[in-house]
Design an enzyme around this catalytic site. Structure first.
Site, mmCIF file in Angstrom:
data_model
loop_
_atom_site.group_PDB
_atom_site.id
_atom_site.type_symbol
_atom_site.label_atom_id
_atom_site.label_comp_id
_atom_site.label_asym_id
_atom_site.label_seq_id
_atom_site.Cartn_x
_atom_site.Cartn_y
_atom_site.Cartn_z
ATOM 1 N N TYR A 218 0.789 -1.085 0.000
ATOM 2 C CA TYR A 218 -0.034 -0.041 -0.053
ATOM 3 C C TYR A 218 0.757 1.110 0.021
ATOM 4 O O TYR A 218 1.542 1.645 1.089
ATOM 5 C CB TYR A 218 -1.002 -0.059 1.124
ATOM 6 C CG TYR A 218 -1.852 -1.262 1.432
ATOM 7 C CD1 TYR A 218 -2.281 -2.083 0.524
ATOM 8 C CD2 TYR A 218 -2.383 -1.429 2.695
ATOM 9 C CE1 TYR A 218 -2.977 -3.235 0.490
ATOM 10 C CE2 TYR A 218 -3.168 -2.674 2.948
ATOM 11 C CZ TYR A 218 -3.357 -3.415 1.952
ATOM 12 O OH TYR A 218 -4.144 -4.362 1.942
ATOM 13 N N SER B 221 -12.725 -5.454 2.595
ATOM 14 C CA SER B 221 -13.770 -4.950 2.008
ATOM 15 C C SER B 221 -15.064 -5.416 2.301
ATOM 16 O O SER B 221 -15.847 -5.750 1.390
ATOM 17 C CB SER B 221 -13.483 -5.109 0.375
ATOM 18 O OG SER B 221 -12.442 -4.615 -0.078
ATOM 19 N N PRO B 222 -15.566 -5.218 3.761
ATOM 20 C CA PRO B 222 -16.797 -5.732 4.070
ATOM 21 C C PRO B 222 -17.860 -4.752 3.810
ATOM 22 O O PRO B 222 -18.979 -5.230 3.798
ATOM 23 C CB PRO B 222 -16.473 -5.960 5.630
ATOM 24 C CG PRO B 222 -15.460 -4.812 6.094
ATOM 25 C CD PRO B 222 -14.471 -4.914 4.883
HETATM 26 P P1 ATR Z 1 -11.478 -1.586 1.783
HETATM 27 O O1 ATR Z 1 -11.208 -2.918 2.777
HETATM 28 O O2 ATR Z 1 -10.989 -2.171 0.344
HETATM 29 O O3 ATR Z 1 -11.095 -0.459 2.331
HETATM 30 P P2 ATR Z 1 -14.341 -1.285 2.374
HETATM 31 O O4 ATR Z 1 -14.115 -1.538 3.905
HETATM 32 O O5 ATR Z 1 -15.298 -2.357 1.924
HETATM 33 O O6 ATR Z 1 -13.312 -1.538 1.317
HETATM 34 O O7 ATR Z 1 -14.803 -0.001 2.056
HETATM 35 C C1 ATR Z 1 -13.980 1.377 2.195
HETATM 36 C C2 ATR Z 1 -14.841 2.365 1.419
HETATM 37 O O8 ATR Z 1 -16.083 2.574 2.212
HETATM 38 C C3 ATR Z 1 -13.990 3.775 1.570
HETATM 39 O O9 ATR Z 1 -14.170 4.374 0.117
HETATM 40 C C4 ATR Z 1 -14.759 4.437 2.693
HETATM 41 O O10 ATR Z 1 -14.506 5.811 2.341
HETATM 42 P P3 ATR Z 1 -14.225 7.017 3.335
HETATM 43 O O11 ATR Z 1 -12.762 6.754 3.342
HETATM 44 O O12 ATR Z 1 -14.814 8.165 2.623
HETATM 45 O O13 ATR Z 1 -14.905 6.650 4.534
HETATM 46 C C5 ATR Z 1 -16.157 4.073 2.587
HETATM 47 N N1 ATR Z 1 -16.777 3.835 3.797
HETATM 48 C C6 ATR Z 1 -16.028 3.366 5.018
HETATM 49 N N2 ATR Z 1 -17.134 3.722 5.956
HETATM 50 C C7 ATR Z 1 -18.196 4.297 5.505
HETATM 51 C C8 ATR Z 1 -19.315 4.722 6.157
HETATM 52 N N3 ATR Z 1 -19.741 4.604 7.244
HETATM 53 N N4 ATR Z 1 -20.201 5.611 5.315
HETATM 54 C C9 ATR Z 1 -19.790 5.755 3.887
HETATM 55 N N5 ATR Z 1 -18.839 5.354 3.401
HETATM 56 C C10 ATR Z 1 -17.821 4.707 4.179
#
Ligand code: ATR
Length: 329
Positions: free
Chosen positions: A57, A205-206
């Site tokens: 990352y 990515s939940p």
């Molecule tokens: P990853 O594991 O790949 O990070 P994820 O957890 O499924 O994926 O989702 C991450 C995404 O959800 C991010 O784009 C995050 O955006 P922000 O950085 O703007 O928060 C978004 N996300 C996480 N929690 C959120 C919430 N409560 N409401 C809206 N978007 C959210």
């Protein structure tokens, strides 16, 4: 929320941890450093103790961020990082997966330096090296445990067979794979194997990379420059609109329960069993706090069944073909 143990590692975590990737790369521009550090330090105050990063990352930048944020706070956090994928240092292009001892030793020393620590709590092989038996790489990783550099071992996106073979060499505390209302393919093999060997599933990515939160709409997509727009089939034109229609069902369940769609998505994952923990990613404290609110959300059997139906209708695979070839191997 009651802590859950990562496998049989003795590491106990809030089942809602923090996936840190998006702070440095992939989901648009990196978060400004001061803001990112404030988020990471604030997360500890909010009760998060499991932070997930990787050498990949930002090519070390994400680990460096954690190193800065957690200096003087090391005893309050459980840090997971990963090695395996190799990138061209100049262009960032992916060169391959290297599970050799040489590459592992290079990577672990870099991670320890980046993280400003002398131990890593949970060290993963990020993707499997298909040119090398898993027994070899896990054997190398086991030496790091003996040397005190690493506390527990994990694999990411491995198959049930690989996981079981690895566990015969050294206990594997965690399998980290994508798992959500939209991504249930690991239920066909890896997830049952996790339970059999007494490990944990760390669900990444939940939130379906944000889609399950309901934040996206037809006209409000991830912005150009965000990797989801180019390398995520579920965000590609056609699939995107179809998948947004499925999110409406998650939002309907959220309304019934009196929660947000993101909380429903996390409650669904955590409701799969004590052996499942999650690492939703966010760059914003408000979203982090809202996500932690999922701890008090529960789904009755009817609502659970309604959500269970959605995965089969999702359009698009989890990754483009080339990357799918490195999943479940
Ligand atoms: P990853 O594991 O790949 O990070 P994820 O957890 O499924 O994926 O989702 C991450 C995404 O959800 C991010 O784009 C995050 O955006 P922000 O950085 O703007 O928060 C978004 N996300 C996480 N929690 C959120 C919430 N409560 N409401 C809206 N978007 C959210």
């Amino acid at each position: 929320m009651t802590k859950r143990e990562i496998g049989q590692s003795g590491l106990f975590v809030n089942p809602i941890g923090l996936g840190c990737m998006g702070l440095s790369e992939f989901y648009g521009p990196a978060t400004e450093e001061g803001e990112a550090i404030a988020l990471l330090q604030g997360a500890i105050e909010d009760g998060v103790n499991h932070f997930d990063t990787a050498e990949l990352y930002g090519m070390g930048a994400n680990e460096k961020l954690l190193g800065k944020a957690f200096e003087g706070r090391r005893d309050k956090v459980i840090i997971a990082t990963k090695f395996g994928p190799v990138r061209d240092q100049d262009t960032g292009a992916f060169i391959g997966i290297d599970g050799s001892e040489k590459n592992m030793r290079r990577a672990v020393e870099a991670s320890l330096a980046n993280l400003k620590t002398d131990y890593i709590d949970l060290y993963y092989m990020h993707r499997m090296d298909q040119r090398r038996p898993i027994e070899d790489t896990v054997g190398f990783m086991a030496k790091l445990v003996e040397e005190g550099k690493v506390r527990a071992l994990g694999l990411s996106e491995a198959s049930a067979e690989t996981l079981t073979r690895a566990n015969a060499v050294h206990p594997i505390a965690a399998l980290q794979s994508e798992y959500s209302i939209f991504s249930r393919d690991i239920e066909d093999g890896p997830l049952p194997a996790v339970k059999t060997i007494g490990a944990s599933l760390v669900a990444y990515s939940p939130l379906g990379r944000g889609m399950l939160t309901g934040r996206y709409e037809r006209e409000n997509k991830p912005k150009p420059g965000d990797y989801r727009t180019v390398a995520q089939p579920r965000f590609a034109a056609g699939a995107y609109e179809a998948n947004l229609a499925l999110v409406e069902d998650v939002q309907a369940v959220a309304e019934i329960v009196g929660a947000t769609a993101a909380q429903i998505a996390l409650a669904w994952v955590l409701g799969r069993g004590e052996h499942v923990i999650s690492i939703p990613g966010t760059t914003k404290r408000d979203n982090l706090l809202a996500n932690l609110g999922a701890a008090t959300v529960s789904l009755d059997a009817g609502l659970q069944a309604r959500l269970d139906q959605l995965a089969d209708a999702v359009q698009g695979q989890r990754y483009p073909d080339e990357q799918m070839a490195g999943i479940n191997v």
